[in-house]
Design an enzyme around this catalytic site. Sequence first.
Site, PDB file in Angstrom:
ATOM      1  N   GLY A   7       0.205   5.021   2.493  1.00  0.00           N
ATOM      2  CA  GLY A   7      -0.318   3.685   2.759  1.00  0.00           C
ATOM      3  C   GLY A   7       0.037   3.261   4.164  1.00  0.00           C
ATOM      4  O   GLY A   7       1.124   2.737   4.403  1.00  0.00           O
ATOM      5  N   ALA A   8      -0.852   3.522   5.114  1.00  0.00           N
ATOM      6  CA  ALA A   8      -0.560   3.264   6.535  1.00  0.00           C
ATOM      7  C   ALA A   8      -1.064   1.892   6.964  1.00  0.00           C
ATOM      8  O   ALA A   8      -1.641   1.734   8.041  1.00  0.00           O
ATOM      9  CB  ALA A   8      -1.163   4.359   7.411  1.00  0.00           C
ATOM     10  N   LYS A 186       8.148 -13.260  -6.032  1.00  0.00           N
ATOM     11  CA  LYS A 186       7.153 -12.953  -5.015  1.00  0.00           C
ATOM     12  C   LYS A 186       5.745 -13.166  -5.588  1.00  0.00           C
ATOM     13  O   LYS A 186       4.864 -13.723  -4.916  1.00  0.00           O
ATOM     14  CB  LYS A 186       7.327 -11.501  -4.561  1.00  0.00           C
ATOM     15  CG  LYS A 186       6.351 -11.031  -3.486  1.00  0.00           C
ATOM     16  CD  LYS A 186       6.724 -11.576  -2.131  1.00  0.00           C
ATOM     17  CE  LYS A 186       5.781 -11.076  -1.031  1.00  0.00           C
ATOM     18  NZ  LYS A 186       5.992  -9.633  -0.745  1.00  0.00           N
TER      19      LYS A 186
END
Length: 304
Positions: A7-8, A186
């Site tokens: 996951g870039a 979150k």
Amino acid sequence: MQWHILGAGAIGCLWAHCLIKAKQDVRIILRNEVHLHTYKATSRLHYTDMDARKSHSFPQAELPSDAAPITRLFITTKAFSTQDAIDSIRHRLVDNAHIVLLQNGMGQHEQVCNQLPHCHVWGASSTDGAYLTSPFHVTRAGKGETIIGLLSRYNKLSDFPLLLPEKMDDLTVHLTQNISLYLWRKLAINAAINPLTALLDCRNGALSSVPAYRQKVSIICKEIEAIAESLHQPLFEDSLEKHVFSVAELTANNFSSMHQDVTHKRKTEIDYINGFIQAQSALKGLDTPFNKQLITSIQAKPHS
């Protein structure tokens, strides 16, 4: 020590850069040949810190189809891509591999634990801020902390400290015995901020400064708190609304990730944020009309 990052996006690139600065061996796994070609044009990550200072790091890049084994993996994809991400590298995971899910939303964590019982699965929740100005060009937008905790049933929290370097100047990492609390916190804050900013087309700070927007925040927070209470899931000692406004003010000039996704006509994570909350409310027979309205409105937005 070797880490793979799948996951870039902004957080994946941020962690890749910081791990390399801490003298770790980092390999980024890119989706396809097109992304690999884009990266290999320079073979570097471009990093801009909060003082606008620029630097570079040089992780190696791989494709999911490569054969090299994976022993330590960060998954930083969008939540809805988790299944495809796991499927793409499943053949490379060694027994007892460590997998850290550093993502927004909930629902995917249990899925990964069930599918990979031979792996150590960890959950992570981060308040770090970062965004991409272009592929592999990451800018730091805020320094927070990352909380990591155990999701797998058969591991020990003490297994984790040996995995990360002792000194990481650019990241603050803490371990917890109760990662569910931090994931829910979150989730609850994202469920209030993300869809509202996307639908109202505003920066985060407007949710606190515009009275009409504050009313909408209050409505969604009350629905989320009712669901959490029905599940006996603690959130905060004081009100969720207070924490949502605090985050909105601290990130006042930022656009939420969902706002960016809607603006660029990309698929959003609504199903894993407000959708997860809606699923929990259905299980408990609770009525959450505003949350349902937010989901429907976001899902109606066009995306590729």
